[in-house]
Design a protein around this motif. Structure first.
Motif, PDB file in Angstrom:
ATOM      1  N   GLY A  79      44.740 -21.672 -32.911  1.00 21.26           N
ATOM      2  CA  GLY A  79      45.417 -22.959 -33.031  1.00 21.26           C
ATOM      3  C   GLY A  79      45.028 -23.739 -34.262  1.00 21.26           C
ATOM      4  O   GLY A  79      45.870 -24.404 -34.883  1.00 21.26           O
ATOM      5  N   GLY A 109      51.011 -20.340 -29.023  1.00 22.06           N
ATOM      6  CA  GLY A 109      50.991 -21.715 -29.524  1.00 22.06           C
ATOM      7  C   GLY A 109      52.071 -22.028 -30.534  1.00 22.06           C
ATOM      8  O   GLY A 109      52.006 -23.060 -31.205  1.00 22.06           O
ATOM      9  N   PHE A 162      51.463 -25.048 -23.907  1.00 16.29           N
ATOM     10  CA  PHE A 162      52.057 -24.712 -25.203  1.00 16.29           C
ATOM     11  C   PHE A 162      53.573 -24.553 -25.140  1.00 16.29           C
ATOM     12  O   PHE A 162      54.190 -24.172 -26.130  1.00 16.29           O
ATOM     13  CB  PHE A 162      51.427 -23.423 -25.734  1.00 16.29           C
TER      14      PHE A 162
END
Length: 394
Positions: A234, A345, A105
């Motif tokens: 996510g 993320g 990420f």
């Protein structure tokens, strides 16, 4: 004197009301911190202002995540993953759990995937333009699911199943449907973790499955819990922010035009739409000792809810916060968190959002409503279940 609000901020119906911005502004002006008597979670301290919200989120030593990071678990209930999941640990354990996922990420890692992300987003809007009338929620949801399958290196033959299960887990109409989806997702992740412990590859599951903390592999259950948490975060953040962001642009043709003509950078626009939508309405912490916050005496064990949506509209922190300023700078919003728990993320989410907004602007001359929008009923990820539109191709 303790200010107790009669407004239950945990009521999902509240956030879709047209008078909510005025109501929240009034609460914030009245006091930075309110005591809220909630229906399911009992008394909670509600933090409404930016400065106090940032203080809570930065100070993991006093405001702990281990007893839960979200409202809704009920009075006295500690989540199953407490002390075992990234979202439910404090430093230094939190840093240990993040370490194996960080490379996937990082900004560098995301840059390597940016071209394929942009191509996927373009293909999604090519198909949407061909159809003419679509539900934009369905269109934008497909991208984070596909990207997550890439990160996990889900075998090609399993991807259709994975998308179907995630659709139910994340987009199901009721909590029961979503729970059933997770009950299918978790055994699949468990199977993949066991396979990759013996035959690791260059993917997120393998990295998590073979990562050692203090010389020992993480327990399989902990690996699965963290993978499920990563997939949920996510997919949901991107899905809701993209749909709500496009809904905002559809309602404001002047903003659409400025972006389409390149008058505003996409990076700046993404940050402002993250601030404006603030789809993760709140973040929960529990006081690990007695502490004072904005003149309120918080006792050890008290739960403190940071209302991110309110903090991101605080006029003490943002100039003209009630306006969507796509070129806002600086823009230190809290939509992706702050401190130790800043969203792992974030670079990937921003890349996906930028790709979706760019694809919409490139492929569509105009996007118009084709029916009523339908808000979901959630204070965890507040957004749209349906956004029917009519697309005019460029």
């Amino acid at each position: 004197m303790v200010t107790t609000t009669s407004v239950d901020l945990t009521d999902p119906a509240l956030w879709a009301r047209p008078d909510t911005p005025a109501l929240v502004d009034a609460l914030r002006r009245e006091a930075p911190v309110h005591r809220t008597d909630t229906l399911d979670d009992g008394p909670v301290w509600s933090v409404m202002t930016y400065r106090e919200s940032a203080d809570v989120l930065r100070n993991a030593a006093v405001f702990s995540s281990e007893s839960g990071s979200l409202l809704g678990a009920g009075v006295g209930n500690v989540p199953v993953g407490s002390g075992r999941m990234m979202a439910l640990t404090d430093p230094p354990r939190h840093r240990e759990l993040r370490a194996p996922a960080n490379p996937f990420f990082s900004k560098g890692g995301v840059r390597g995937a940016s071209r394929s992300i942009a191509e996927r987003a373009g293909e999604l809007f090519d198909r949407a333009v061909e159809q003419g009338e679509v539900d934009l929620v369905d269109v934008v949801s497909a991208l984070p699911l596909a990207v997550m399958c890439d990160l996990l290196d889900v075998p090609e033959q399993d991807r259709e199943m994975m998308v179907r299960v995630c659709d139910v887990a994340f987009l199901g109409n009721t909590p029961e449907e979503r729970r059933a989806g997770h009950q299918q997702l978790i055994p699949y992740l468990l199977h993949q973790v066991m396979l990759r412990r013996t035959d690791p590859r260059d993917d997120l599951i393998s990295m998590m499955a073979t990562y050692k903390v203090g010389g020992r592999l993480m327990p399989v259950e902990d690996v699965v819990l963290n993978l499920d948490n990563i997939v949920v975060g996510g997919v949901q953040t991107v899905r809701h922010t993209a749909a709500m962001g496009l809904h905002t642009l559809i309602q404001r043709p002047d903003l659409w035009r400025r972006l389409q003509q390149g008058e505003v950078s996409m990076d700046s626009a993404v940050d402002e739409l993250l601030r404006w939508t603030s789809v993760g309405l709140h973040t929960l912490r529990t006081a690990s000792r007695d502490v004072e916050l904005a003149g309120r005496r918080i006792r050890r064990g008290d739960r403190v809810a940071v209302w991110v949506w309110s903090a991101n509209r605080d006029p003490e922190a943002f100039d003209r916060p009630e306006e969507v300023l796509l070129d806002r700078s600086p823009n230190k919003h809290l939509a992706l968190g702050l401190g130790a728990h800043y969203c792992i993320g974030a670079p990937l989410a921003k890349a996906e959002l930028g790709a979706l907004f760019s694809a919409a602007l490139e492929k569509a001359a105009a996007i118009e409503p084709a029916g009523p929008v339908q808000y979901n009923r959630s204070i965890i990820n507040f957004g749209l279940d349906h956004l029917p539109v009519r697309i005019t191709p460029r």
